[in-house]
Design an enzyme around this catalytic site. Sequence first.
Site, PDB file in Angstrom:
ATOM      1  N   CYS A 380     -35.807  53.922   9.860  1.00 53.66           N
ATOM      2  CA  CYS A 380     -35.646  52.291  10.151  1.00 53.66           C
ATOM      3  C   CYS A 380     -35.554  52.429  11.643  1.00 53.66           C
ATOM      4  O   CYS A 380     -36.432  52.758  12.487  1.00 53.66           O
ATOM      5  CB  CYS A 380     -34.634  51.981   9.286  1.00 53.66           C
ATOM      6  SG  CYS A 380     -34.801  50.079   9.485  1.00 53.66           S
ATOM      7  N   HIS A 516     -36.678  53.045   4.110  1.00 48.10           N
ATOM      8  CA  HIS A 516     -35.466  53.827   3.588  1.00 48.10           C
ATOM      9  C   HIS A 516     -35.601  54.711   2.586  1.00 48.10           C
ATOM     10  O   HIS A 516     -35.499  54.443   1.507  1.00 48.10           O
ATOM     11  CB  HIS A 516     -34.194  52.999   3.421  1.00 48.10           C
ATOM     12  CG  HIS A 516     -33.451  52.347   4.660  1.00 48.10           C
ATOM     13  ND1 HIS A 516     -32.866  52.693   5.373  1.00 48.10           N
ATOM     14  CD2 HIS A 516     -34.045  50.954   5.298  1.00 48.10           C
ATOM     15  CE1 HIS A 516     -32.196  52.010   6.475  1.00 48.10           C
ATOM     16  NE2 HIS A 516     -33.295  50.746   6.347  1.00 48.10           N
ATOM     17  N   GLU A 518     -34.176  57.399   1.452  1.00 46.96           N
ATOM     18  CA  GLU A 518     -32.916  58.069   1.119  1.00 46.96           C
ATOM     19  C   GLU A 518     -32.449  57.155  -0.246  1.00 46.96           C
ATOM     20  O   GLU A 518     -31.843  57.755  -0.980  1.00 46.96           O
ATOM     21  CB  GLU A 518     -31.740  57.790   2.039  1.00 46.96           C
ATOM     22  CG  GLU A 518     -31.228  56.447   2.449  1.00 46.96           C
ATOM     23  CD  GLU A 518     -31.988  55.929   3.583  1.00 46.96           C
ATOM     24  OE1 GLU A 518     -31.341  54.923   4.103  1.00 46.96           O
ATOM     25  OE2 GLU A 518     -33.050  56.256   3.863  1.00 46.96           O
TER      26      GLU A 518
END
Length: 548
Positions: A380, A516, A518
Amino acid sequence: MGINYIFVTGGVVSSLGKGIMTASLASVLEARGLSVTIIKLDPYINIDPGTISPVQHGEVFITEDGAETDLDLGHYERFIRTKMTRYNNFTAGRIYADVLQKERRGDYLGATVQIIPHVTCMIKRWLVRNSKDYDILLVEIGGTVGDIESLPFLEAIRQMAIEVKRKHTLYIHLTLVPFVSVSGELKTKPTQHSVKELLSIGIQPDILICRSDRIIGDSERQKISLFCNVPKQAIISLQDVSSIYKIPLLLQNQKLDDYICKYFQLHCPKADLSDWKRVIYYQNNPIGKVTIGIIGKYTELTDAYKSVTEALYHAGFKNRFFIQIRFINSQDIDNLGIESMLKDLDGILIPGGFGYRGVEGKILSARYAREHKIPYFGICLGMQVALIEFARNVVGMTGANSTEFVDNCEYPVISKINEFQNHNEYLEKCNNNVNLGGTMRLGNQVCYLVEGSLVQKMYGKKVILERHRHRYEVNPVLFKKIEHAGLDCVGFSKDENLIEIIEYKYHPWFIGSQFHPEFNSTPREGHPLFIGFIGAAIQYKDCHNKLI
């Protein structure tokens, strides 16, 4: 078979790990073939955690449908296969807002609106409506028993035992059993007082899970059973462990899932936790170690990057390497010198964030990684600062920046979508102080990968779904000039207008993603980008050691 409800409360002190314990229990029940989901009830008045500082509350976890939720939902998704949605987390603020909206519409027909029955009924309806497709709903109530803001939630779950029948509701209370070194004893009194507080509002716990820094013995369990009116076999010792991923096995070893299935009269096979045993084996038997630097500005509370750190650990499991994470405050880089701050790193990761504070330190870090050929992963904002650095120092766009930081910069390589559609018109608006507006891009978005790119090879497919949380995008008008210098777009949005992934072709591993990744990493599967990043860090370390 009707839905069964498990309500998890906490006592004595906060931060005992209710979220991780709830997720761990859910994973064991899921491993028995039961369909399971989890809802987190948060007592704060904010509508959601999206506007709360990460330093105070930790990360904001983004669901596939674009909800900004509590970080505990990240734990839920890492432990169970059920995907969370906006309906798996709600706050007191959300409930009050819905009740007041109904009152303004006249839905209550002129009645005086009160906590009981209107607020508690809204809570109960939310729980029932969002659990119909599951065998078991686990409900975690934030905070501790005795907190004034938690009372409406506790009253609602008390009433649930009446409305859906007591045999379909089970109360679990998580408490602390501290060890007093002076006397050499585990003290059960805090647990007794916590249960007494719970009883005072009409809830008798069926199971007690007792946190301690050591195993709680039979004598302490017998004492707790006697004073708290809970069967001894329903008192579970949850001692400190080296890894949260050991907790499902710890709970199963004490037959907590057997007790719950017997309570609900559920006939299902034993839990197969072989996946978790494999995770623990990989975690306990690494073949090496790499050091990853996370360059951020919320380093005083590492929970601000919880999903990122967990995704790095997951990638470590897959590569059979121990991951040593070094948190580096980006503001310190200017003061202490980049060489001293970033030396001995095998990989550099810059996560997402908002605001200008610390950005220049992140830009310096991206340059250091690019020039020293250190594996770099920008997520990001981390992708955006890498592009700003490249534009400034490689392409020659000296004034390159993001309009988030400098609204009238010479080269707005990062800007809002409506700004880069017409650059000249945008500059005119800036000079006239016109409010440009903007919306947050949230949740799952389709991304198309360029065939043959490093990213595409890691994913092993051409179309992916990843979660977003940002307002600012790469300016495609200015990116054309940047791309000629070797920084490629290797992932783009469905309409091909938005640049989602960049890759530097003259670097062993230099990747930035606007999304993102993750949020999609789990300990059992990991995530392709994180696995690839750690693999590159291992190669860098091996090569670096050979050169030395």
